[in-house]
Design a protein around this motif. Structure first.
Motif, PDB file in Angstrom:
ATOM      1  N   ALA A 160      -2.777  41.299  84.378  1.00  0.00           N
ATOM      2  CA  ALA A 160      -2.380  40.249  85.323  1.00  0.00           C
ATOM      3  C   ALA A 160      -1.714  40.817  86.569  1.00  0.00           C
ATOM      4  CB  ALA A 160      -1.435  39.265  84.632  1.00  0.00           C
ATOM      5  N   HIS A 161      -1.095  42.001  86.449  1.00  0.00           N
ATOM      6  CA  HIS A 161      -0.347  42.588  87.579  1.00  0.00           C
ATOM      7  C   HIS A 161      -0.736  44.061  87.743  1.00  0.00           C
ATOM      8  CE1 HIS A 161       2.177  38.969  87.403  1.00  0.00           C
ATOM      9  NE2 HIS A 161       2.233  39.166  86.105  1.00  0.00           N
ATOM     10  N   GLY A 190       4.487  48.513  84.910  1.00  0.00           N
ATOM     11  CA  GLY A 190       3.801  47.872  83.796  1.00  0.00           C
ATOM     12  C   GLY A 190       2.986  48.864  82.981  1.00  0.00           C
ATOM     13  N   TYR A 191       2.319  49.802  83.670  1.00  0.00           N
ATOM     14  CA  TYR A 191       1.531  50.825  82.977  1.00  0.00           C
ATOM     15  C   TYR A 191       2.448  51.712  82.119  1.00  0.00           C
ATOM     16  CZ  TYR A 191      -2.183  49.638  86.317  1.00  0.00           C
ATOM     17  OH  TYR A 191      -3.128  48.980  87.063  1.00  0.00           O
ATOM     18  N   ARG A 242      -0.343  45.002  77.697  1.00  0.00           N
ATOM     19  CA  ARG A 242      -1.754  45.100  78.096  1.00  0.00           C
ATOM     20  C   ARG A 242      -2.143  43.874  78.920  1.00  0.00           C
ATOM     21  NH1 ARG A 242      -5.491  48.373  76.883  1.00  0.00           N
ATOM     22  NH2 ARG A 242      -4.470  49.284  75.057  1.00  0.00           N
ATOM     23  N   ALA A 243      -1.734  42.705  78.464  1.00  0.00           N
ATOM     24  CA  ALA A 243      -2.010  41.484  79.226  1.00  0.00           C
ATOM     25  C   ALA A 243      -1.248  41.490  80.546  1.00  0.00           C
ATOM     26  CB  ALA A 243      -1.617  40.259  78.397  1.00  0.00           C
TER      27      ALA A 243
END
Length: 344
Positions: free
Chosen positions: A177-178, A184-185, A172-173
């Motif tokens: 941030a990106h 990332g998702y 989640r962080a």
């Protein structure tokens, strides 16, 4: 790094003076000095002799010492996940040294992670074998059962052990941030869905769709609906995914995964074969590996053997892999399936 500086680095590593190197390749010491100072280049015809005397490949004469080490370590990791203690220590020392250069930090840290993970996987495999041996002697040994489950990635019922809260917290962080990095998702959704954190997953999926038009959004949409009990809706989304992304083998493979997770083994194998048809070189062996595992689960030992053979064919033809830990592992799988076929 220019070739002169690399010749000097290799010469010093080989404990040779300029005079000894010059004598070995039949030139004057002054010629070697000029090479190392960048005032002249060695004749191309001398490169085979230079590489032989210095104990390196010809291409290593044109790259930095750090790059030479990194390439050597990459080959070691690919060839033998369970390195000897000496090789492991060498790799850790060189990677730690190389990552002092900012431009090499990411690559070196990734390789360190791969190095340690490979070792942990090898130890887990050993742990599983010892646990099986313990259970052959003491079938009611609870600790051995527990260790076997952990070593073979079994899902333990204890929520405090099996939840993905800390992984979800990290990703989640990471996504915050990106936000423009699509994977990332996906990692975040992979941490949320197994824990049935569906409301949070729905919000993450909406954020993914807002930024990207991708088949993964449909894949996770299907899983969200499935987890919510909308099985027909999930199936409809997955079918539409492969219709919309018909040429993308990943989409077909994901649909195969969805069926495999639901114990629809025939349908899963069919999707993996559709994915395999759409791959271009260099192909990945994941689809055939999945088919082999499906065959094993159903006791189709000949089908598993055929799939493992196709895996080896892909490794040989597309990746030029004919030996090493990976190849040996699949050869052992074939041998094991043959034994089961003979006794079935």
């Amino acid at each position: 790094m220019d070739i002169g500086k690399q010749i000097k680095c290799c010469r010093l590593r080989a404990n040779l003076t300029q005079e000894k190197l010059a004598e070995a390749v039949h030139v004057t010491p002054q010629a070697v000095s000029k090479w190392e100072l960048g005032q002249a280049l060695p004749d191309i015809a001398l490169l085979p002799d230079l590489s032989s005397v210095l104990g390196v490949r010809i291409d290593e004469l044109f790259e930095s010492p750090e790059e030479t080490h990194l390439r050597r370590i990459e080959a070691m990791i690919e060839r033998e996940p369970m390195l000897s203690r000496a090789d492991f220590d060498y790799a850790v020392a060189r990677l730690t040294e190389c990552m002092r250069k900012p431009e090499m930090q990411g690559r070196c840290l990734t390789m360190l992670a791969e190095l340690h993970f490979g070792r942990s996987e090898a130890y887990a495999s050993r742990a599983a074998e010892y646990a099986r041996r313990a259970l052959a002697v003491e079938p009611e040994n609870f600790d051995a059962h527990s260790l076997l489950f952990k070593a073979m990635r079994g899902v333990l019922p204890d929520w405090c052990y099996s939840n993905h809260a800390r992984l979800a917290e990290y990703y989640r962080a990471f996504v915050d941030a990106h936000p423009d990095y699509r994977p990332g998702y996906l990692w975040l959704l992979d941490a949320l869905l197994p824990d049935r954190r569906l409301e949070e997953a729905r919000a993450v999926l909406a954020a993914l769709r807002a930024r990207f038009d991708c088949y993964q959004a449909d894949y996770y949409e299907g899983w969200l609906r499935y987890c919510e009990g909308d099985f027909a809706g999930a199936e409809r989304v997955w079918v539409e995914m492969t219709e919309k992304h018909a040429d993308n083998w990943y989409a077909w493979s994901c649909r195969g995964d969805a069926y495999a997770h639901r114990a629809m083994y025939g349908e899963a194998a069919a999707m993996y074969r559709e994915a395999e048809k759409r791959q271009t070189a260099p192909r990945l062996a994941d689809n055939e590996d999945s088919i082999a595992q499906l065959c094993r689960m159903q006791g189709d030992w000949q089908g598993a053997i055929d799939a493992y053979r196709r895996v080896l064919e892909i490794l040989r033809e597309d990746w030029k892999l004919t030996e090493g830990e990976t190849v040996r592992g699949y050869e052992e799988n074939i041998a094991e399936c043959r034994r089961k076929l003979e006794t079935s």
